[in-house]
Motif scaffolding. Structure first.
Motif, mmCIF file in Angstrom:
data_model
loop_
_atom_site.group_PDB
_atom_site.id
_atom_site.type_symbol
_atom_site.label_atom_id
_atom_site.label_comp_id
_atom_site.label_asym_id
_atom_site.label_seq_id
_atom_site.Cartn_x
_atom_site.Cartn_y
_atom_site.Cartn_z
ATOM 1 N N ARG A 113 0.843 -1.204 0.000
ATOM 2 C CA ARG A 113 0.000 0.000 0.000
ATOM 3 C C ARG A 113 0.878 1.255 0.000
ATOM 4 N N VAL A 116 2.641 1.617 -3.508
ATOM 5 C CA VAL A 116 1.716 2.143 -4.517
ATOM 6 C C VAL A 116 1.404 3.606 -4.222
ATOM 7 N N TYR A 146 -5.973 -4.159 -4.968
ATOM 8 C CA TYR A 146 -6.149 -2.918 -5.732
ATOM 9 C C TYR A 146 -7.540 -2.323 -5.533
ATOM 10 N N PHE A 151 -8.839 1.345 -6.718
ATOM 11 C CA PHE A 151 -8.873 1.040 -8.152
ATOM 12 C C PHE A 151 -10.183 0.343 -8.477
#
Length: 158
Positions: A113, A116, A146, A151
């Protein structure tokens, strides 16, 4: 009084388990996120090979991506050992997460996490408003991950 000690002898001989690391992370243990260095590649290849049984990138692909997008290649390390990486790139005003992997011993600790997040911050700083990535439909773990960070699935591709 009790004195406690935990020993690890050398880089690559990492003896902490995720169960031991989790409370340390919650108490503020610093996971260092830093730019990739070519010296990290052997360790990244180990993580890649264990993380992706199908479709793992060959060494040459990592070298190519680094040559083309060095500013988007980061690693996470604890106590000097690389435990994860992320590669992001920009093309046609769209950011893309090309690859992400965390050593299996250290998953579910927020490291992916954070990696990203660092990539997305870099995209935002360059004015990028869309980030995409591709995940195999059979990789349920990645699909859930994701989705959990915002996302959304937009289509299924061959």
């Amino acid at each position: 009084m009790l004195k406690f000690e935990k020993k690890y002898t050398k880089k690559g001989d990492f003896e902490f388990s995720p169960e031991e690391i989790r409370p340390l992370l919650e108490e503020g243990l610093h996971v260092q996120l830093r730019p990739f260095s070519p010296a990290d590649l052997d360790r990244i290849m180990e993580i890649e090979g264990h993380s992706f049984k199908v479709g793992a990138y060959p060494r040459s692909r990592f070298e190519e991506i680094y040559r083309e997008h060095p500013e988007g290649f980061y690693v996470a390390e604890i106590f000097g050992e690389v435990i994860g990486y992320v590669i992001g790139s920009i093309s046609d005003n769209t950011g893309e997460v090309n690859s992400l992997a965390v050593d299996a011993r250290f998953r579910n600790l927020g490291i992916g996490r954070r990696l990203v997040g660092l990539t997305l911050e870099g995209f935002r700083a360059k004015g990028i408003q869309i980030c995409s990535l591709k995940v195999r439909t059979t990789n349920g773990y990645a699909v859930r991950f994701y989705k959990s960070i915002g996302f959304q699935i937009v289509k299924t591709v061959e």
